[in-house]
Design an enzyme around this catalytic site. Structure first.
Site, short mmCIF file in Angstrom:
data_model
loop_
_atom_site.label_atom_id
_atom_site.label_comp_id
_atom_site.label_asym_id
_atom_site.label_seq_id
_atom_site.Cartn_x
_atom_site.Cartn_y
_atom_site.Cartn_z
N VAL A 1 55.00 26.54 41.41
CA VAL A 1 53.91 26.92 43.01
C VAL A 1 54.98 26.25 44.05
CG1 VAL A 1 52.13 25.76 43.70
CG2 VAL A 1 52.01 26.35 41.67
N GLU B 1 45.11 25.76 43.63
CA GLU B 1 46.21 27.30 44.31
C GLU B 1 46.08 28.66 42.96
OE1 GLU B 1 48.35 27.45 45.94
OE2 GLU B 1 47.81 29.64 45.88
N LEU C 1 47.59 31.36 43.18
CA LEU C 1 48.75 32.46 43.32
C LEU C 1 48.71 33.24 41.62
CD1 LEU C 1 51.64 30.22 42.80
CD2 LEU C 1 51.62 30.94 45.16
N ALA D 1 41.94 45.64 29.32
CA ALA D 1 41.93 45.79 27.72
C ALA D 1 43.00 45.62 27.11
CB ALA D 1 40.89 46.64 26.87
N GLY D 2 43.52 45.48 25.78
CA GLY D 2 44.73 44.57 25.10
C GLY D 2 44.67 43.83 24.56
N GLY E 1 48.14 35.67 28.17
CA GLY E 1 48.30 34.37 28.17
C GLY E 1 48.94 34.04 28.99
N CYS F 1 48.12 29.86 32.52
CA CYS F 1 47.35 29.26 33.29
C CYS F 1 46.14 29.90 32.72
CB CYS F 1 46.86 29.70 34.16
SG CYS F 1 48.66 29.46 35.30
N LYS G 1 45.14 27.98 28.96
CA LYS G 1 44.81 26.24 29.29
C LYS G 1 43.18 25.58 29.80
CE LYS G 1 46.97 24.83 32.98
NZ LYS G 1 47.73 23.64 34.10
C1 UGA Z 1 46.51 33.01 36.91
C2 UGA Z 1 45.49 33.53 38.20
O1 UGA Z 1 45.21 35.02 37.90
C3 UGA Z 1 45.56 32.82 39.55
O2 UGA Z 1 45.27 33.07 40.08
C4 UGA Z 1 46.18 31.61 39.91
O3 UGA Z 1 46.57 30.34 40.24
C5 UGA Z 1 46.98 31.32 38.08
O4 UGA Z 1 46.71 31.50 36.60
C6 UGA Z 1 47.35 29.63 37.56
O5 UGA Z 1 46.53 29.28 37.31
O6 UGA Z 1 49.01 29.03 37.71
P1 UGA Z 1 48.51 34.78 36.09
O7 UGA Z 1 48.36 33.68 34.91
O8 UGA Z 1 50.13 34.08 36.95
O9 UGA Z 1 47.76 33.87 37.13
O10 UGA Z 1 48.54 35.46 35.79
P2 UGA Z 1 46.96 36.59 35.78
O11 UGA Z 1 47.25 37.96 36.33
O12 UGA Z 1 45.88 36.61 35.74
O13 UGA Z 1 47.87 37.49 34.38
C7 UGA Z 1 47.25 36.36 32.93
C8 UGA Z 1 46.64 37.39 31.95
O14 UGA Z 1 46.00 38.05 31.88
C9 UGA Z 1 47.58 37.87 31.39
O15 UGA Z 1 48.39 37.59 29.93
C10 UGA Z 1 47.96 39.16 31.43
O16 UGA Z 1 48.52 40.30 30.67
C11 UGA Z 1 45.85 39.46 31.10
N1 UGA Z 1 45.76 40.16 31.86
C12 UGA Z 1 45.31 40.12 33.04
C13 UGA Z 1 44.72 41.50 30.70
O17 UGA Z 1 44.60 41.55 29.46
N2 UGA Z 1 44.19 42.32 31.78
C14 UGA Z 1 44.10 42.41 32.73
O18 UGA Z 1 43.40 43.00 33.54
C15 UGA Z 1 44.16 41.38 33.61
#
Ligand code: UGA
Length: 432
Positions: A12, A148, A150, A249-250, A254, A257, A260
């Protein structure tokens, strides 16, 4: 142009350094890690974030950003101090704010006149803004809590096109000064108090996690009733009240963020004797997703001992090299425990599986990983994997099992090539 100090050279902090410099501000990044500062001074970024090295490089050349180990140097003359230090989860799910407290303490010792506004970007236990205000005592330092949002892999894009900016402060004037920095971005701004701002971050991540677990629970159920979960998800996603994101789905969510922050919400609910059931269920559904693949393989083979399993993607999602709480790593470790041999390929991420277990290996391509494998598991959704030549993949494999952990392979195409396809909620699916 404002003078901005950023405390914490993590994901960040560096995205903010690059973004604020591109908006024309002068930025100094302070970190206590000598090797990080040395690398940054040479323009090196040690994690994968598209566009970040280039953007930081431009800022360095224009002398809009510099890096220092020294708080007094970093804070000198700053109008704003952005704080972005890690707040890892503790064993009971609550957030460890010790690094943040120590950063606040050091800032208190070193700030000079005119007093800067402190902007906290770290994800924190609710109430941290007030804690900081108490800690700063009668110094006159004002704290804005600005969570944040992002996401890794698209962080710069998120910086320049935020869905919203949240500014929590005790008085509107302080928040408005921070809002002015981001005015060129044209994003909606929510002004609120510190605790509400902090809470909104946990709430947003818990909601995203809930959507993923909903999609996974839906997929599971649709397998039982023979429905096409993807079509159902599409129906949901076209409803603006539901929204399209985070319904894939999948293998589940992980990273550092979502898991936790759902745990933090659960812990918070328990602490205040509020209903924690929903948050607990979101985490439970997520954990179960990881074991469903193992259960499938055990049913299929009886035992996975000495089976060769190729895992495509080891990070927690595509677009990043971050392997923290990665479902792919958990799966690989579980397979190794069951005496399978595991080879992974990831376009950008590296992970030392079980500290160099002899049955763990790394390949340089998807086909290289699949060579001689009994099973191929698609664990992240990189386009490179979605576009893989399935016929070639099948040819190099020893076995026929294809596990689609991210819903990126057409079951019809895979089955037509002779694969035994396993995916989440895709049994009722008749086409690609
Ligand atoms: C997440 C949030 O999306 C951000 O807005 C936030 O700022 C960030 O956490 C944080 O707190 O720092 P991030 O962890 O980078 O961001 O990624 P995501 O794109 O949200 O994905 C998180 C997990 O969910 C990944 O393992 C992804 O594969 C999974 N996921 C996501 C799914 O299994 N299905 C989906 O449709 C979308």
């Amino acid at each position: 142009m404002a003078k901005i100090a950023i405390v914490g050279a993590g994901h960040v902090g560096l995205v903010y350094a690059a973004g604020l410099a591109e908006l024309g501000h002068s930025v100094r990044v302070v970190d206590i890690d000598r090797s990080k500062i040395a690398r940054l001074r040479r323009g090196r970024v040690w994690f994968h974030e598209p566009g970040l090295p280039e953007s930081l490089g431009r800022a360095i050349r224009k002398r809009r950003v510099s890096f220092t180990l020294s708080y007094p140097t970093g804070l000198a003359g700053a109008h704003f101090v952005f704080v972005s230090v890690p707040t890892p989860a503790t064993n009971d799910g609550s957030l460890d704010d010790s690094m943040l407290r120590s950063a606040f303490e050091t800032i208190r010792q070193h700030v000079g006149q005119p007093l800067p506004i402190i902007v906290n970007k770290s994800t924190v236990p609710v109430g941290t803004g007030d804690l900081a205000a108490r800690l700063f005592g009668d110094t006159g330092l004002r704290v804005v809590s600005s969570p944040e949002f992002l996401a890794e892999g698209r962080a710069l894009q998120d910086f320049f096109h935020p869905a919203r900016i949240v500014l929590g402060a005790r008085d509107r004037e302080t928040a408005a000064a921070v809002a002015a920095l981001f005015a060129p971005l044209g994003a909606p701004i929510v002004f609120t108090d510190n605790a509400t701002a902090e809470f909104s971050k946990l709430a947003a991540n818990a909601f995203l996690a809930m959507k993923v677990s909903f999609a996974n629970a839906l997929a599971h159920l649709s397998e039982a009733v023979g429905g096409d979960a993807e079509a159902v998800t599409r129906v949901l996603s076209l409803d603006p009240r539901i929204g399209a994101g985070h319904l894939r789905a999948g293998l589940g969510f992980g990273g550092s963020c979502l898991p936790k922050d759902v745990a933090a919400m659960e812990q918070l609910a328990r602490k205040y004797d509020a209903n924690a059931d929903l948050f607990a269920a979101v985490s439970r559904v997520n954990r179960d997703q990881r074991s469903r693949i193992i259960d499938y393989l055990l049913t299929r083979f009886g035992s996975v001992a000495d089976r060769r399993v190729a895992i495509l993607g080891i990070a927690y999602k595509a677009g990043t090299d971050d392997t923290r709480d990665s479902p792919a790593v958990a799966l690989a470790e579980q397979l190794l425990k069951l005496h399978a041999s595991v080879v992974y390929y990831d376009p950008v991420a590296k992970h030392d599986l079980r500290n160099g277990d002899a049955r763990a290996a790394v390949a340089r391509s998807a086909l290289g990983a699949a060579r001689g494998a009994d099973v191929v598991i698609f664990a992240t959704e990189w386009t490179e994997f979605a576009n893989v030549d399935l016929a070639k993949l099948k040819k190099v494999m020893r076995g026929t099992v294809l596990v689609d952990g991210r819903g990126i392979i057409s079951p019809t195409d895979a089955r037509a090539l002779g694969f035994d396809y396993f995916g989440f909620g895709r049994e009722g699916r008749s086409d690609s």
